[in-house]
Design an enzyme around this catalytic site. Structure first.
Site, mmCIF file in Angstrom:
data_model
loop_
_atom_site.group_PDB
_atom_site.id
_atom_site.type_symbol
_atom_site.label_atom_id
_atom_site.label_comp_id
_atom_site.label_asym_id
_atom_site.label_seq_id
_atom_site.Cartn_x
_atom_site.Cartn_y
_atom_site.Cartn_z
ATOM 1 N N GLU A 197 109.084 81.034 -53.058
ATOM 2 C CA GLU A 197 107.957 80.630 -53.891
ATOM 3 C C GLU A 197 108.295 80.506 -55.374
ATOM 4 O O GLU A 197 107.684 79.695 -56.080
ATOM 5 C CB GLU A 197 106.818 81.651 -53.723
ATOM 6 C CG GLU A 197 106.219 81.708 -52.330
ATOM 7 C CD GLU A 197 105.524 80.416 -51.929
ATOM 8 O OE1 GLU A 197 104.847 79.810 -52.785
ATOM 9 O OE2 GLU A 197 105.710 79.978 -50.775
ATOM 10 N N SER A 236 59.282 117.493 -17.242
ATOM 11 C CA SER A 236 59.274 118.962 -17.219
ATOM 12 C C SER A 236 60.223 119.583 -18.237
ATOM 13 O O SER A 236 60.191 120.807 -18.421
ATOM 14 C CB SER A 236 59.633 119.467 -15.818
ATOM 15 O OG SER A 236 58.563 119.188 -14.928
#
Length: 610
Positions: free
Chosen positions: A86, A475
């Site tokens: 680059e 219950s």
């Protein structure tokens, strides 16, 4: 001498004009130039991750995948590959490269098109942070000025580190750390030289030169990078030849989820968004450590899902999901079946499959992402036809009684078999359950939720039944009713009449006759017997003795919302509705000696740097 004098004057004039032009451009664009000082405190956008309390990754949220790294954590060959490809004069220029610009200009004049780039790493950094990718002269001028400013503000090492963490490298990966995971499933320190060269070549065209999109393009670009590294003296000829000879093997690697707890992950995500806002939640790199224990969560997943599937299958087989081809039609080929199955959802271990043939007591199926397999009779014989919740058809005697070629069904692993050191999966016919499930476990000492299952499958249904589904308690409410009686003076030895109740209900215009199940009665019995045997009529009489309003108020001490406890004697039989988390919270009060604790899900929150 006159010629030399004229040449010097012309050169001086050109220099003055050039400097004046550059100064003029600078003054013109100066009001539009950003403050590069913000790079000193830049916060790279990294996804939010959710973990169990023992550090297992549960989920990752965020559009961008990024793993910030320091230069010291990056292999030297990676830095060399990027610089060679680059910006080979990175360490010698001041933000822009006059030689590179001149070379690119000559290339444009020679070919008539821009075939060579001239942007330095610093210019690319400027563009990534502050500018767009539009190809205009003014944008390029701004880019150069910003690059010069960056070089004055940051060191070369800081610039390179920012660049390597910021740059887009395809497939939602930003920075070399994320790219190494996405393409190769590795840490950057584990990459081979060839893999390093592939990543270093991505900035040129990340969407089309990555090895997932095109192995050929990625290989060609890799070889260009290796050639540049060789030319710059970063690698030897032997290293160059070995790296060129590497076979490119790449596939998409998502975030490696270590623990399946999607309902907890969604709780954590919603909490984070509510507390810090959506943008901060998804981009600030926060790590949320939940209260979930990975071993307990895995056990909860297995217990709840396996039992749900077993329960559902006991009620019979409801038939194929759909028909892919009719019995007399031409069957689809393997490629077409694979294309069809790609669009069909999987739910955990439940995988969609297409029946290819049935023979005797076996069925051959093509399973999504698992290929062709044969289901033995042990995986089929359960599938009596579903008729109603209480009735099934006769037991099947052969595979054809259950399935037909061309049908799409769901299958799941039955067992693993190993032959000659080769392990294969034995599959079982299954189905997406018509019922659902929830599971929650809570540490009673402090309220930490140690495991939670919100339903059969989060992909199938995101509704969290552990925290959002209000169901009749039945219950399971009775211990709280009896607790109210103990608080108001009763003892476990107190006598309560276990006899039928017949009370006229004016609002209903009928008599209320609660009954025991089974309907047997023993007369006066101790309180402890009524609780142990879940005697309905005794629970009602205990409630009456304490008082309805007093009992309802007492239940709020366990964290129950009084609005969800109806003002009716039927609450003694379980008429109230609560979430599973609320029930776990209530029972925790018994477990920890009477202390009320609220459930919580978030253990701690850490920023990206701990």
């Amino acid at each position: 001498m006159k010629f030399i004098k004229a040449l010097l004057i012309a050169t001086l004039v050109c220099i003055i004009l050039g400097v004046t032009t550059i100064f003029g451009f600078y003054q013109y664009v100066k009001p539009e130039l950003p403050d590069v000082a913000t790079l000193k405190d830049v916060q790279l956008q990294t996804p939010m991750q959710v973990y169990s309390r023992d550090g297992k990754l549960i989920a990752q949220f965020g559009e961008k995948r990024r793993i910030p790294l320091t230069l010291e954590e990056m292999p030297p060959h990676l830095l060399e590959a990027i610089i060679a490809t680059e910006d080979s004069r990175f360490y010698s220029h001041y933000g822009f490269d006059p030689i590179g610009i001149t070379r690119a200009a000559f290339a444009v004049l020679a070919s008539g098109s821009a075939k060579q780039g001239a942007s330095t790493i610093t210019q690319q950094l400027a563009r990534n942070f502050f500018l767009s990718n539009e190809k205009k002269i003014m944008r390029k001028i701004k880019e150069i000025f910003i690059a010069v400013h960056i070089e004055q503000l940051l060191t070369k090492q800081e610039i390179l580190e920012l660049y390597l963490n910021k740059i887009y490298l395809g497939y939602r990966s930003y920075g070399v750390g994320a790219a190494a995971h996405v393409y190769f499933g590795k840490e950057v320190s584990q990459l081979t030289l060839g893999e390093v060269a592939i990543i270093a070549g991505l900035p040129k065209a990340p969407s089309t030169m990555n090895p997932i999109y095109s192995v050929d393009r990625a290989t060609t670009r890799r070889n260009v990078v290796l050639s540049r590294m060789l030319d710059e003296g970063y690698i030897t000829k032997q290293e160059f030849d070995d790296a060129r000879a590497e076979i490119v093997i790449s596939k998409y690697h998502g975030a490696e989820i270590e623990l399946q707890a999607p309902y907890i992950a969604e709780i954590a995500r919603a909490w984070m968004v509510n507390k810090y806002g959506e943008e901060a939640a998804y981009t600030s790199g926060m790590n949320i450590y939940t209260t979930v224990d990975s071993k307990m969560q895995a056990a909860a997943n297995k217990a709840s899902i396996d039992n749900l599937l077993a329960y559902d299958e006991r009620h019979g087989f409801r038939g194929a999901v759909k028909t892919v081809w009719e019995p007399k039609a031409t069957p689809l080929d393997e490629k077409s079946i694979a294309k069809h199955l790609r669009n069909e959802p999987s739910y955990g271990e439940l995988m969609p499959a297409v029946v290819l043939s049935v023979k005797g007591k076996t069925a051959t199926v093509d399973i999504k992402n698992n290929g062709i397999a044969t289901i033995p009779w042990d995986g089929l014989k359960w599938a009596r036809r579903f008729k109603t919740d209480k009735r099934q058809g006769p037991a099947p005697h052969r595979a054809a009684d259950i399935l037909a070629a061309g049908e799409q069904v769901y299958v799941r692993p039955l067992s693993q078999e190993t032959t000659d050191d080769v392990t294969t999966t034995v599959w079982k016919l299954s189905q997406v359950p018509a019922a659902n499930t929830a599971f929650v476990a809570m540490d009673p000492t402090d309220g930490a939720i140690t495991s939670l299952v919100g339903g059969f499958n989060f992909v199938h249904n995101k509704f969290n039944r552990a925290t959002q589904s209000v169901r009749q308690v039945g219950s399971s409410i009775k211990p709280f009713i009896y607790s109210a009686a103990l608080y108001h003076g009763k003892t476990l030895a107190s006598l309560v009449n276990d006899a039928p109740i017949n009370t006229w209900d004016e609002s209903q215009g009928t008599a209320w006759r609660p009954k025991n199940s089974p309907p047997t009665y023993v007369g006066p019995a101790r309180l402890r017997i009524g609780l142990a045997q879940s005697k309905n009529v005794m629970a009602v009489r205990v409630l009456r003795n304490v008082g309805l309003d007093e009992t309802r108020e007492y239940l709020t001490r366990f964290g129950f919302d009084i609005d969800q406890v109806p003002r009716s004697e039927t609450i003694a039989l379980g008429a109230g509705s609560l979430t599973p988390v609320k029930m776990a919270q209530g029972y925790s009060v018994f477990a920890n000696g009477g202390y009320y604790v609220e459930p919580y899900y978030i253990n701690r929150l850490e920023g990206p740097y701990g």
